[in-house]
Design a protein around this motif. Sequence first.
Motif, PDB file in Angstrom:
ATOM      1  N   UNK A  52     -13.865  52.027  18.177  1.00 54.50           N
ATOM      2  CA  UNK A  52     -12.996  52.426  19.364  1.00 54.50           C
ATOM      3  C   UNK A  52     -12.862  51.220  20.092  1.00 54.50           C
ATOM      4  N   UNK A  53     -11.498  50.837  20.151  1.00 53.19           N
ATOM      5  CA  UNK A  53     -10.857  49.722  20.707  1.00 53.19           C
ATOM      6  C   UNK A  53     -10.377  49.755  22.121  1.00 53.19           C
ATOM      7  N   UNK A  54     -10.216  48.819  22.943  1.00 56.49           N
ATOM      8  CA  UNK A  54      -9.595  48.919  24.319  1.00 56.49           C
ATOM      9  C   UNK A  54      -8.184  48.618  24.035  1.00 56.49           C
ATOM     10  N   UNK A  55      -7.309  49.045  24.845  1.00 60.31           N
ATOM     11  CA  UNK A  55      -5.762  48.941  24.539  1.00 60.31           C
ATOM     12  C   UNK A  55      -5.569  47.594  24.559  1.00 60.31           C
ATOM     13  N   UNK A  56      -6.233  46.555  25.349  1.00 60.43           N
ATOM     14  CA  UNK A  56      -5.564  45.355  25.284  1.00 60.43           C
ATOM     15  C   UNK A  56      -5.959  44.736  24.233  1.00 60.43           C
ATOM     16  N   UNK A  57      -6.913  45.145  23.681  1.00 68.11           N
ATOM     17  CA  UNK A  57      -7.549  44.155  22.406  1.00 68.11           C
ATOM     18  C   UNK A  57      -7.293  45.197  21.070  1.00 68.11           C
ATOM     19  N   UNK A  58      -6.546  46.226  20.847  1.00 66.52           N
ATOM     20  CA  UNK A  58      -6.292  46.995  19.844  1.00 66.52           C
ATOM     21  C   UNK A  58      -5.217  46.119  18.663  1.00 66.52           C
ATOM     22  N   UNK A  59      -5.670  46.333  17.588  1.00 66.44           N
ATOM     23  CA  UNK A  59      -4.803  45.470  16.603  1.00 66.44           C
ATOM     24  C   UNK A  59      -3.908  46.512  15.866  1.00 66.44           C
ATOM     25  N   UNK A  60      -2.697  45.776  15.364  1.00 67.71           N
ATOM     26  CA  UNK A  60      -1.707  46.695  14.567  1.00 67.71           C
ATOM     27  C   UNK A  60      -2.493  47.362  13.308  1.00 67.71           C
ATOM     28  N   UNK A  61      -2.226  48.603  13.246  1.00 67.27           N
ATOM     29  CA  UNK A  61      -2.850  49.554  12.081  1.00 67.27           C
ATOM     30  C   UNK A  61      -3.555  50.494  12.539  1.00 67.27           C
ATOM     31  N   UNK A  62      -4.429  50.783  11.908  1.00 62.74           N
ATOM     32  CA  UNK A  62      -5.430  51.799  12.339  1.00 62.74           C
ATOM     33  C   UNK A  62      -6.221  51.542  13.545  1.00 62.74           C
ATOM     34  N   UNK A  63      -6.151  52.344  14.282  1.00 55.74           N
ATOM     35  CA  UNK A  63      -6.945  52.148  15.503  1.00 55.74           C
ATOM     36  C   UNK A  63      -7.360  53.558  16.208  1.00 55.74           C
ATOM     37  N   UNK A  64      -8.467  53.398  17.041  1.00 51.78           N
ATOM     38  CA  UNK A  64      -9.226  54.562  17.654  1.00 51.78           C
ATOM     39  C   UNK A  64      -9.153  53.949  19.002  1.00 51.78           C
ATOM     40  N   UNK A  65      -8.694  54.982  20.018  1.00 52.76           N
ATOM     41  CA  UNK A  65      -8.437  54.544  21.545  1.00 52.76           C
ATOM     42  C   UNK A  65      -8.988  55.787  22.357  1.00 52.76           C
ATOM     43  N   UNK A  66      -9.567  55.473  23.457  1.00 48.87           N
ATOM     44  CA  UNK A  66      -9.850  56.283  24.577  1.00 48.87           C
ATOM     45  C   UNK A  66      -9.166  56.358  25.798  1.00 48.87           C
ATOM     46  N   UNK A  67      -8.649  57.134  26.533  1.00 48.09           N
ATOM     47  CA  UNK A  67      -8.297  57.139  27.897  1.00 48.09           C
ATOM     48  C   UNK A  67      -7.630  58.248  28.494  1.00 48.09           C
ATOM     49  N   UNK A  68      -6.901  58.150  29.353  1.00 47.84           N
ATOM     50  CA  UNK A  68      -6.570  59.292  30.192  1.00 47.84           C
ATOM     51  C   UNK A  68      -4.821  59.148  29.802  1.00 47.84           C
ATOM     52  N   UNK A  69      -4.261  60.438  29.792  1.00 49.02           N
ATOM     53  CA  UNK A  69      -2.571  60.457  29.304  1.00 49.02           C
ATOM     54  C   UNK A  69      -2.272  60.495  30.709  1.00 49.02           C
ATOM     55  N   UNK A  70      -1.021  59.584  30.824  1.00 48.47           N
ATOM     56  CA  UNK A  70      -0.239  59.262  31.983  1.00 48.47           C
ATOM     57  C   UNK A  70       1.092  59.081  31.436  1.00 48.47           C
ATOM     58  N   UNK A  71       2.043  59.285  32.569  1.00 52.46           N
ATOM     59  CA  UNK A  71       3.589  59.005  32.124  1.00 52.46           C
ATOM     60  C   UNK A  71       4.432  59.564  33.095  1.00 52.46           C
ATOM     61  N   UNK A  72       5.636  59.050  33.194  1.00 56.71           N
ATOM     62  CA  UNK A  72       6.476  59.530  34.047  1.00 56.71           C
ATOM     63  C   UNK A  72       7.443  60.768  33.929  1.00 56.71           C
ATOM     64  N   UNK A  73       7.363  61.201  32.791  1.00 60.43           N
ATOM     65  CA  UNK A  73       8.159  62.566  32.491  1.00 60.43           C
ATOM     66  C   UNK A  73       7.049  63.547  31.829  1.00 60.43           C
ATOM     67  N   UNK A  74       7.221  64.702  32.601  1.00 57.09           N
ATOM     68  CA  UNK A  74       6.606  66.053  32.258  1.00 57.09           C
ATOM     69  C   UNK A  74       7.625  67.125  32.072  1.00 57.09           C
TER      70      UNK A  74
END
Length: 193
Positions: A52-74
Motif C-alpha cells: 500500500x502506497x501513499x498518493x504522493x509516493x505512488x509509482x506509475x504502474x500497478x499501485x495499491x492506495x487507501x483513502x476517502x472518496x472526494x470530488x466536485x461532482x456527484x
Amino acid sequence: MNLAVVILAAWLSSSDSDPLIYTMIGAVLGVYLFIRGFRALQRKRLIMDTPTAKVRSAAIGLVELQGAAVGPFTFTAPITRVPCFYHRTELYKWVQRGKSSEWEKIADECRHVPFYLKDPTGMVLVDPNGAEMELHCDFKQEFHHSLFGSSSIPGPVAEFMGRYGVGSSNTIKIEEHCIKPDNALFILGTLAT
C-alpha cells in the motif's frame, strides 16, 4: 455453473450410462476447478504482494492506495436518493420454472463520474469505468405480492421498476451499491500520468 451442475446431476441420476462417462465428466470438472483455483491464488498473491502506497509516493504502474472518496461532482442514486460518485442497482424477479424457482436478473444499472481518492499526502483521480468492485450494499430489500396484500413499495423503487417494465404484482428483490462522498476506499489499479 450451478445450473449446469444441477442439470448434469439430474441427467446422471436418470441415465443408465457407462462408468467411463462418469470418469470423463469428473476429469473435465476437476481440471476446470484446478485452473479456477490457480487463478484465484494468483489474484490473492497479486493483492498481498502489492504494498500500500501513499498518493504522493505512488509509482506509475500497478499501485495499491487507501483513502476517502472526494470530488466536485456527484449525482443522486436512484433508490437511496443519496449523492454518490458511483452506483450499481440490480433488480431481480422471482421466476418459477417447472419444479424449480430462482431469482432472474431483470435490470443492472450502473452510472459513475470520475472522483478523487484523498489521503493525508494528496489526491489522485479515479476513473471507475470498467472497474471490478466489491462494495457494501446500501440497500437490499424484497417485495412480495400475495392474496392478502403486498408489501408497500417505496416511490423510488416503483419508479425504477417502471423504467424496466416490471409490475408490482411480481415478487422482486432490489440491491443498490454506492460510492458516496467520504467513503473509505481501498483501490488496486494501474496509475497513469
